[in-house]
Motif scaffolding. Structure first.
Motif, short mmCIF file in Angstrom:
data_model
loop_
_atom_site.label_atom_id
_atom_site.label_comp_id
_atom_site.label_asym_id
_atom_site.label_seq_id
_atom_site.Cartn_x
_atom_site.Cartn_y
_atom_site.Cartn_z
N LEU A 142 60.31 47.72 40.91
CA LEU A 142 58.70 47.39 40.14
C LEU A 142 58.17 48.44 39.46
CD1 LEU A 142 57.47 44.80 42.86
CD2 LEU A 142 59.00 44.75 41.13
N LYS A 143 57.44 47.55 38.06
CA LYS A 143 56.93 48.70 37.78
C LYS A 143 55.23 49.41 38.62
CE LYS A 143 57.08 46.25 33.64
NZ LYS A 143 56.48 45.06 32.17
N PRO A 144 55.15 50.79 38.85
CA PRO A 144 54.27 51.21 39.22
C PRO A 144 52.52 51.02 39.14
CG PRO A 144 54.40 52.61 37.72
CD PRO A 144 56.04 51.72 37.70
N ASN A 145 52.16 51.34 39.92
CA ASN A 145 50.36 50.55 39.25
C ASN A 145 49.70 50.13 38.73
OD1 ASN A 145 50.10 53.27 40.62
ND2 ASN A 145 50.13 54.65 38.99
N THR A 146 50.16 48.93 39.41
CA THR A 146 49.82 47.38 38.39
C THR A 146 49.16 46.27 39.84
OG1 THR A 146 51.63 46.78 37.13
CG2 THR A 146 50.10 45.72 37.79
N ILE A 147 47.57 46.07 39.71
CA ILE A 147 47.18 45.51 41.15
C ILE A 147 46.68 44.10 40.51
CG2 ILE A 147 45.41 44.91 42.30
CD1 ILE A 147 44.67 48.25 42.37
N LEU A 148 47.82 43.19 41.00
CA LEU A 148 47.83 41.87 40.64
C LEU A 148 46.55 40.92 41.77
CD1 LEU A 148 48.26 39.46 39.61
CD2 LEU A 148 50.13 38.62 40.93
N PHE A 149 45.56 40.02 41.36
CA PHE A 149 44.51 40.08 41.70
C PHE A 149 44.78 37.88 41.88
CE2 PHE A 149 41.99 43.59 40.19
CZ PHE A 149 42.05 43.82 41.21
N ILE A 150 44.83 37.61 42.71
CA ILE A 150 44.44 35.83 42.81
C ILE A 150 43.56 35.35 42.81
CG2 ILE A 150 45.90 34.62 43.83
CD1 ILE A 150 48.17 36.23 43.61
N THR B 209 35.76 41.20 39.27
CA THR B 209 35.72 41.30 38.09
C THR B 209 34.90 43.23 37.73
OG1 THR B 209 33.13 40.53 38.47
CG2 THR B 209 35.21 39.38 36.53
N ARG B 210 34.13 43.04 39.24
CA ARG B 210 33.44 44.17 39.86
C ARG B 210 34.17 45.53 40.43
NH1 ARG B 210 30.33 40.39 39.51
NH2 ARG B 210 28.16 40.71 38.90
N LEU B 211 35.77 45.29 40.14
CA LEU B 211 36.55 45.97 40.73
C LEU B 211 37.05 46.69 39.62
CD1 LEU B 211 38.30 44.37 44.43
CD2 LEU B 211 36.46 46.53 43.46
N ALA B 212 37.47 45.38 38.76
CA ALA B 212 38.15 46.06 37.19
C ALA B 212 37.49 46.52 36.60
CB ALA B 212 38.19 44.76 36.50
N ALA B 213 35.93 46.48 37.03
CA ALA B 213 35.41 47.71 35.31
C ALA B 213 35.04 48.69 35.65
CB ALA B 213 33.90 46.75 35.97
N ASN B 214 35.45 49.14 37.41
CA ASN B 214 35.70 50.96 38.00
C ASN B 214 37.07 50.59 38.38
OD1 ASN B 214 32.53 51.42 38.15
ND2 ASN B 214 32.90 48.89 39.03
N LYS B 215 38.06 50.72 36.80
CA LYS B 215 39.46 50.90 37.69
C LYS B 215 39.60 52.41 38.49
CE LYS B 215 41.07 47.70 34.04
NZ LYS B 215 41.90 47.51 32.74
N ILE B 216 40.61 51.93 39.02
CA ILE B 216 41.75 53.27 39.21
C ILE B 216 42.55 53.03 38.03
CG2 ILE B 216 43.37 54.28 41.20
CD1 ILE B 216 42.99 52.27 42.78
N GLU B 217 41.82 54.72 37.80
CA GLU B 217 42.58 55.67 37.08
C GLU B 217 44.12 55.31 36.78
OE1 GLU B 217 42.87 60.07 34.40
OE2 GLU B 217 41.54 60.11 36.11
N LYS B 218 44.85 54.94 35.53
CA LYS B 218 46.82 54.95 35.71
C LYS B 218 46.91 53.71 35.77
CE LYS B 218 46.95 60.35 34.48
NZ LYS B 218 48.26 60.70 34.47
N PHE B 219 45.93 52.56 36.09
CA PHE B 219 46.12 51.63 37.00
C PHE B 219 45.98 50.42 35.71
CE2 PHE B 219 46.72 53.62 40.59
CZ PHE B 219 47.37 53.01 41.45
#
Length: 419
Positions: A5-13, A25-35
């Motif tokens: 699979l494509k690396p470094n993708t977080i799927l939030f449900i 939204t607060r996790l997405a505002a402070n993303k892991i680099e290159k994710f």
């Protein structure tokens, strides 16, 4: 099957948006680099959840937002609760066809997204069980992130029999996992990870879930509330004692949990307090599953002026001018404590839920006289100072801080097979 699979993708449900979205939204505002951060709304049919639509999510924070419309909304509950047998059978057939079509579309979307890891805020939903099965088949880690207070399971004969029949009829025969295998939140899937706010919440999982699957990551939304609480603390310290208190009452949808008579007892306490304390202003913050009309009709507004029913202001806005918060033990009281607002819990014994409030921190009352006395007692700067000292210990007990960093590091460790 190896992961391809494509690396470094977080799927939030999300589950209930008012619980899930502040975290995501607060996790997405402070993303892991290159994710990449994808948000996948599966639109599970719960009426009060639908009041909080995905449009409230900040589109700029996520790389992409996917919305999978659920076509089976009108059938799922009708096949369970409608009395007419012919009606049930007809809708059962529709439900089976529609759900299997819906699941296929969800799987198609998941294949398109190719996530590296999936983060959900519940494992109790039907579609989430199927998403977990998809993740397991692809060897993709599945995380359940605590979004609310955890309740100890209440096992009883009826519930166990119902779940057993669901598992036989739906899970096995129809391949629709409507029946639970576990009544404990976050433990439906043994191989899933469970992200908890702090170690305090682990007590229900001792010997039930492997320790290496449980991680303490805090809650970035609540951490933000704690950081903002200084404003409320300074405001209340300078206000007390005060002749005109703002008392915030946060309601719960108690239908099915309490009898009509028990609900009326709670309403009577509110009504007497409002009538006999005309100097204080009472604000009702309505639970998303309730109708504001029920509270609007409590009084003749021409005669009773010291109460209002609020549906537009956020909890943060309301706590920004409240002096006391009242509930029967809901998560809103936890938010109030974090915000620096002292709380009163009414008739907590009626609602058989876990008591996550420290007896020395909250003020429990069981009738109007106790409620009225407690309002007067709490209208004191020294009582408030005592609350603040206990509040600090309480927060340290329940919450891990530095939550974004904890989440990011734990996700990377999972994906790097370091856990």
């Amino acid at each position: 099957m190896t992961r391809n699979l494509k690396p470094n993708t977080i799927l939030f449900i999300p589950d209930a948006h008012y619980l899930s979205d502040p975290i995501y939204t607060r996790l997405a505002a402070n993303k892991i680099e290159k994710f990449n951060y994808f948000y996948f709304l599966t639109n599970f049919p719960m009426n009060f959840v639908q009041r909080y639509e995905s449009s409230k999510i900040d589109q700029k924070l996520f790389d992409k937002i996917y919305i999978q419309n659920n076509p089976n909304k009108e059938f799922l509950f009708s096949i369970i609760y409608k009395a007419n047998l012919k009606y049930k059978i007809k809708n059962l057939i529709k439900f089976i066809k529609l759900y299997k079509f819906y699941r296929k579309e969800v799987y198609n979307t998941l294949n398109e997204l190719s996530p590296s890891i999936i983060v959900a805020t519940t494992d109790m939903l039907l579609i989430n069980r199927d998403i977990y099965k998809w993740a397991l088949s692809k060897k993709i880690p599945f995380v359940v992130y605590q979004s609310a207070f955890l309740e100890s399971p209440h096992y009883n004969f009826t519930t166990n029999v119902k779940n057993y029949l669901y598992r036989i009829c739906f899970n096995r025969l129809l391949n629709i996992p409507l029946g639970r295998y576990n009544n404990l939140y976050g433990n439906e899937f043994k191989d899933s990870y469970l992200f908890l706010w702090g170690e305090y919440f682990k007590k229900d999982y001792n010997s039930k879930k492997a320790d290496d699957k449980i991680k303490y990551v805090g809650n970035p939304y609540y951490e933000e509330i704690i950081a903002r609480s200084k404003f409320n603390i300074n405001r209340i310290m300078s206000d007390l004692p005060k002749e005109n208190l703002n008392i915030l009452i946060c309601t719960n949808d108690l239908t099915g949990f309490l009898t009509k008579e028990e609900i009326e007892k709670i309403f009577t306490i509110y009504q007497k307090a409002i009538i006999e304390n005309p100097n204080h202003h009472f604000i009702f913050k309505i639970h998303p599953g309730e109708s504001e009309q029920k509270y609007e009709s409590l009084f003749n507004k021409e005669k009773v002026k010291n109460y209002s029913v609020e549906t537009k202001q956020t909890m943060t806005q309301l706590l920004g001018y409240a002096h006391i918060q009242v509930s029967i033990g809901s998560l809103t009281s936890f938010e109030a404590i974090l915000s620096g607002i002292p709380i009163i819990i009414i008739n907590s014994k009626l609602l058989k839920i876990a008591d996550h409030f420290n007896d020395k921190l909250d003020e429990k009352v069981y009738n109007y006289d106790e409620f009225n006395k407690k309002i007067s007692f709490m209208n004191s700067a020294s009582v408030y100072e005592s609350f603040l000292l206990k509040r600090e210990d309480y927060i340290n007990k329940l919450m891990q801080l530095d939550s974004v960093t904890r989440f990011n590091n734990t996700i990377k460790q999972i994906l790097n097979n370091e856990l």
